[in-house]
Design an enzyme around this catalytic site. Structure first.
Site, PDB file in Angstrom:
ATOM      1  N   GLY A 351       3.554  10.574-138.878  1.00  0.00           N
ATOM      2  CA  GLY A 351       3.096   9.997-140.126  1.00  0.00           C
ATOM      3  C   GLY A 351       1.905   9.111-139.873  1.00  0.00           C
ATOM      4  N   ASP A 467       4.976  -6.394-145.756  1.00  0.00           N
ATOM      5  CA  ASP A 467       4.767  -5.040-146.268  1.00  0.00           C
ATOM      6  C   ASP A 467       6.089  -4.286-146.298  1.00  0.00           C
ATOM      7  OD1 ASP A 467       3.267  -3.058-147.388  1.00  0.00           O
ATOM      8  OD2 ASP A 467       2.385  -2.346-145.511  1.00  0.00           O
TER       9      ASP A 467
END
Ligand SMILES: *[C@@H]1O[C@H](CO)[C@@H](O)[C@H](O)[C@H]1NC(C)=O
Ligand SMILES: *[C@@H]1O[C@H](CO)[C@@H](O)[C@H](O)[C@H]1NC(C)=O
Ligand SMILES: *[C@@H]1O[C@H](CO)[C@@H](O)[C@H](O)[C@H]1NC(C)=O
Ligand SMILES: *[C@@H]1O[C@H](CO)[C@@H](O)[C@H](O)[C@H]1NC(C)=O
Ligand SMILES: *[C@@H]1O[C@H](CO)[C@@H](O)[C@H](O)[C@H]1NC(C)=O
Ligand SMILES: *[C@@H]1O[C@H](CO)[C@@H](O)[C@H](O)[C@H]1NC(C)=O
Length: 668
Positions: A351, A467
């Site tokens: 990813g 995050d």
């Protein structure tokens, strides 16, 4: 020079010794083989037989029918999946093997599919449930991308996008869509759907790491159609199962195996020494070739050992100290990581996120370990020393719901972080896509809450994650949550490209962060609330500003007293109502627009852990007030100090908890 001479003379002696000692059976490899000249009816129903038959496989009339034949075909029975495996595990490496089988594909339609494959599978489990059609029983959408470690040689009778035609052979490892090699069979004159008997031979040379596929109509000389370099060590586990898979989709197509033999040569060093099988395997062409092979190997082995020894003594102090320091993540070399990820091969890409790309890698240690390597590009000229302090801080954070940092590497302006590998990928791959049951979802959210509690309150200095979002929540093989990417904001703070990334991700960002630009413990709680709603509702949020945002939607159902209307319909009502209600309300509380009204993670964890823990107070309708944080609360000031001051290496308060050995490095 003298070293080289002594090596050479040693080698000569060695070779002489070997030759004298093993005159006849010089090239010693253990081998074993099995052979099915035909398949007795009922072999699939016999639990003692040498085959494991899974899915639609039957044995009638001496053949293995992987997918049903015409007479048995029930028109409703579409999407057949078959898998048949030799019952006993086969050591896939270090080894060479050769397998030959005769197959027949029957159909009376001009269009049919999808094909049959020879597989080296990681276990003896059935094909994945969605592996019908173009997946040929090898893998399915949920297992694409390296979750299964296997090798397949498919004979494909259906043309999908990306494929040359409806008559091709392909080598598949992690993706059916992107095979590592594929080739039309037209040049060989063999047409898979001709109904004729087709002989296929697959050979793997474990010395050369070369896989060869040859085909022909039975009785004709085999024609080589594909030759591919492939490192089995990097592709499949050592213990594997061999066999076949096949599948259909809308059209009937019978895939039969008429006979099958498999021969295996063990190349492990031990068996080289102690092997006793005197059957000369096919790869032993003459005494000369193996002599060369063995002497080269011995030479390389000794040379490398020497080199390592020399290297060892010169090993950098840094490395030694970093390794000796308690809990310090291991320092890798660029070469090690490059090798593990096959030179950061596209196929290994897991990813790409805010900070860089993540690759799957295999460390050929003993035992081999699967790792995830995050490659962070273009770091702004910071060196190893600058990173080391921060890396040690991150490395010291240990919690069962965090992705553990295992090591790192800094080389050529690039920073690499090595993490444990999470086989089930990140949570965003499931929300609204693959339905997880309620218990699993609840466990994921509780785990994520525990991880945040640890970062916020339990690990010493509070760490603001900054995050929190589904892409950063990784799932292990049992679907436990592991929060990743913690500490990176601080680590990369001085790097210019990071500033925009560090602020967080729209949709998960607390409203006050856009005014103040400051991430706090409370803004992490807000982001957590958003993940809660997404997981319960099975929908991605589209941000606060959007109309019909997820938060609006949930508030509306809450105001109307029909909270369950927002729950993911794919759960089909299978959940514990009270748990779901409490979870949604916790989510809403965390999403309070005024950060001072959001719960602490400790309270959230208590609610998740204890069904009797009273809920926090929740308004009846969506609150709108936002008090701007002109005066910081105590918790905020420590946290934001911690998260926005990057002291020069060696000069910050939290350095006191670094291992002493590390600070010594800075002083030289
Ligand atoms: C297969 O194994 C049998 C013993 O199990 C042995 O007699 C035979 O020679 C082997 N064949 C090959 C080709 O290795
Ligand atoms: C079984 O084999 C015989 C002889 O090879 C053949 O005539 C018959 O059609 C086969 N039956 C089926 C169901 O395949
Ligand atoms: C082809 O298969 C279909 C469905 O199994 C069957 O009904 C039909 O009779 C077959 N046609 C021929 C020409 O064999
Ligand atoms: C192979 O032959 C088939 C049938 O003639 C044709 O449809 C197909 O396009 C050919 N494949 C390639 C790659 O040329
Ligand atoms: C395997 O089968 C093929 C085709 O039937 C045959 O030519 C070959 O000799 C067999 N090999 C062994 C080792 O049995
Ligand atoms: C191959 O050799 C290794 C090491 O001697 C041994 O552990 C393994 O069982 C062998 N496998 C076979 C199939 O002979």
């Amino acid at each position: 020079m003298s070293k080289f001479q002594s090596l050479t003379s040693m080698l000569k002696l060695l070779i002489l010794g070997i030759i004298l000692h093993h005159q006849q059976s010089f090239f010693l490899v253990q081998s074993f083989n099995f052979s099915f000249q035909s398949f007795v009816p009922g072999i699939c129903d016999d639990s003692e037989s040498r085959l494991i038959c899974l899915g639609s496989v039957t044995a009638t009339n001496g053949t293995l029918n992987l997918t049903p034949d015409e007479s048995q075909q029930n028109p409703q029975q579409k999407n057949q999946i078959a898998r048949v495996l030799f019952r006993y595990p086969v050591t896939a490496w270090p080894a060479s093997f050769s397998t030959t089988f005769v197959l027949r594909i029957l159909t009376n339609l001009t269009i049919s599919g999808d094909g049959i494959a020879f597989v080296i599978a990681q276990d003896d489990k059935p094909s994945p449930p969605e592996s019908f059609g173009s997946y040929i029983g090898i893998l399915d959408p949920s297992t694409e991308g390296g979750i299964l470690r296997q090798l397949a040689v498919e004979l494909d009778t259906y043309k999908n996008e990306h494929e040359p035609d409806n008559n091709h052979v392909a080598i598949v490892t992690t993706s059916v869509q992107y095979p590592i090699a594929s080739k039309s069979l037209n040049s060989t004159g063999v047409y898979l759907r001709s109904g004729k008997d087709i002989t296929v031979e697959i050979d793997y040379d474990g010395w050369e790491k070369d896989l060869q596929v040859s085909v022909a109509y039975s009785g004709n000389p085999l024609v080589n159609v594909l030759s591919q370099n492939i490192v089995l060590e990097d592709t499949v586990p050592q213990s594997t199962y061999v066999g076949f898979t096949a599948s259909t989709a809308y059209f009937f197509e019978t895939h039969q195996i008429l006979s099958w033999n498999f021969t295996y040569y063990n190349l492990s060093r031990k068996s080289l020494k102690h092997g006793v099988n005197r059957n000369k395997p096919r790869i032993a062409l003459s005494i000369v070739v193996p002599t060369l092979v063995v002497s080269t190997l011995v030479f390389l082995y000794i040379a490398r050992k020497r080199r390592n020894e020399r290297h060892q003594s010169k090993k950098s102090d840094m490395e030694m100290l970093a390794r000796n320091a308690a809990n310090a993540p291991r320092l890798f070399t660029y070469k090690q990581l490059s090798k593990a990820t096959r030179h950061f091969n596209k196929e290994n890409l897991l990813g790409a996120g805010g900070f860089g790309c993540v690759y799957k890698g295999i460390l050929l240690s003993d035992p081999p370990a699967i790792i995830a390597v995050k490659k962070i590009n273009a770091t702004s000229g910071q060196g190893e020393r600058e990173y080391l302090a921060e890396i040690c801080t991150i490395g010291r954070l240990r919690h069962k719901n965090l992705v553990q940092l295992q090591g790192w590497c800094h080389d050529k302006e690039q920073l690499f972080l090595v993490y444990e590998y999470m086989p089930n990928g990140s949570l965003d791959r499931y929300i609204g896509k693959v339905s997880l049951d309620w218990k699993t979802r609840y466990r994921i959210l509780s785990g994520l809450a525990s991880a945040l509690l640890y970062l916020h309150e339990e690990c010493g200095n509070p760490v603001v994650h900054r995050d929190v979002k589904p892409n950063n929540v990784m799932l292990d093989s049992e679907f436990n949550a592991h929060l990743g990417d913690f500490g990176l904001a601080r680590l990369l703070q001085n790097d210019n490209f990071v500033n925009t990334m560090v602020a967080g991700t729209p949709g998960y960002l607390a409203p006050e962060v856009s005014y103040t630009g400051r991430a706090t413990l409370e803004s992490d709680v807000y982001s957590f609330g958003m993940v809660v709603l997404e997981v319960v509702c099975g929908r991605r949020s589209r941000g606060m500003m959007e109309e019909n945002s997820l938060v609006d939607h949930v508030w509306t159902t809450h105001e109307k007293n029909e909270l369950f209307m927002c729950v993911d319909p794919t759960l089909e009502g299978k959940f514990d109502g009270e748990e779901v209600r409490r979870t949604i309300l916790v989510g809403l509380a965390c999403l309070h627009p005024d950060r001072l009204h959001r719960p602490r993670m400790r309270k959230v964890v208590q609610i998740f852990m204890n069904p009797d823990e009273p809920l926090m107070k929740i308004a009846d309708s969506r609150p709108t007030a936002v008090s701007l944080p002109l005066h910081s609360s105590h918790s905020d000031s420590t946290a934001s100090e911690f998260s926005s001051n990057k002291a020069p290496a060696g000069g910050r308060g939290s350095m006191d908890s670094l291992p002493d050995e590390i600070t010594v490095v800075f002083d030289d």
